[in-house]
Design a protein around this motif. Structure first.
Motif, mmCIF file in Angstrom:
data_model
loop_
_atom_site.group_PDB
_atom_site.id
_atom_site.type_symbol
_atom_site.label_atom_id
_atom_site.label_comp_id
_atom_site.label_asym_id
_atom_site.label_seq_id
_atom_site.Cartn_x
_atom_site.Cartn_y
_atom_site.Cartn_z
ATOM 1 N N TYR A 241 43.352 36.213 34.263
ATOM 2 C CA TYR A 241 42.260 36.215 33.256
ATOM 3 C C TYR A 241 40.980 36.869 33.811
ATOM 4 C CZ TYR A 241 39.069 35.005 29.528
ATOM 5 O OH TYR A 241 38.155 34.910 28.374
ATOM 6 N N LEU B 250 39.025 40.534 32.816
ATOM 7 C CA LEU B 250 37.705 40.550 32.376
ATOM 8 C C LEU B 250 37.153 41.731 33.341
ATOM 9 C CD1 LEU B 250 36.687 36.976 31.866
ATOM 10 C CD2 LEU B 250 37.191 38.758 30.095
ATOM 11 N N GLN C 53 34.995 32.889 27.099
ATOM 12 C CA GLN C 53 35.375 33.315 28.243
ATOM 13 C C GLN C 53 34.863 32.549 29.750
ATOM 14 O OE1 GLN C 53 33.470 37.334 28.701
ATOM 15 N NE2 GLN C 53 35.247 38.275 27.721
ATOM 16 N N SER D 182 37.686 30.537 31.884
ATOM 17 C CA SER D 182 37.289 30.678 33.285
ATOM 18 C C SER D 182 37.344 29.500 33.857
ATOM 19 C CB SER D 182 36.129 31.353 33.415
ATOM 20 O OG SER D 182 35.798 31.540 35.101
#
Length: 208
Positions: free
Chosen positions: A82, A86, A115, A119
């Protein structure tokens, strides 16, 4: 749990918040590249993720994940992927990624919030914090262990969000002039992308 023990935990939480980890670097990257509002949204998303880790610790889910090498590795790789996603997205962007006005801006800020949330949730090291550190400040014969575990977790999260907000305001103030320059703003966006890619590789290679 005595007041002395509680204050020791507050101090330990503050010191840990000062150590730059993936979450801190994520919100700083957003702040430096996109400004204070973006940084605050990232900080709030990260903080919500921390509460999910607290819930998992209370219910025993975190312990199960960390006890299973397969589950830990799966969560770690998803989190790393992930962050890489990004980072590569920011590196491929053309120019800066400053926000427009109106509904588009709101959507972008909501995206940053989630996000930040993902995270944090996808970082198994955060789960380790809750199941390894918090019990050190609890009595083995505590008659209300769950209540005190929650109290410590909420306290740690409050210290975390307060520290994050301070970092965001300081970083935004120090870099506001840079973001007004389009060329530098574009460079900051690329730097943020490189940072996220680095964080992804770092998480992928970490071990318990």
């Amino acid at each position: 749990m005595s007041l002395h023990t509680y204050m020791l935990f507050v101090g330990a939480s503050f010191v840990l918040c000062l150590v730059p980890g993936p979450d801190m670097l994520f919100l700083l990257g957003r702040t430096v590249a996109q400004g204070r509002t973006a940084g605050l949204c990232a900080a709030l998303g990260i903080n919500l993720g921390a509460y999910m880790h607290l819930l998992a610790a209370v219910t025993g889910l975190s312990a199960l994940v960390l006890a299973s090498a397969t589950a830990f590795t799966a969560v770690k790789w998803v989190g790393a992927a992930y962050l890489l996603y990004l980072g590569l997205g920011a590196l491929r962007s053309k120019g800066s990624i400053a926000f427009p006005v109106g509904d588009t801006r709101k959507k972008a800020l909501r995206l940053i919030f989630w996000q930040g949330f993902l995270s944090d949730v996808l970082n198994p090291k955060v789960a380790l914090f809750y199941i390894a550190l918090l019990p050190q400040f609890m009595n083995a014969h505590d008659p209300s262990p769950v209540k005190h575990l929650i109290a410590l977790g909420v306290t740690g999260n409050m210290v975390g969000i307060a520290t994050s907000i301070i970092y965001v305001f300081l970083a935004a103030q120090m870099t506001s002039a840079l973001r007004r320059n389009r060329a530098i703003s574009s460079w900051l966006t690329k730097a943020m992308g490189a940072l996220f890619v680095g964080l992804g590789f770092r998480l992928a290679t970490e071990k318990i």
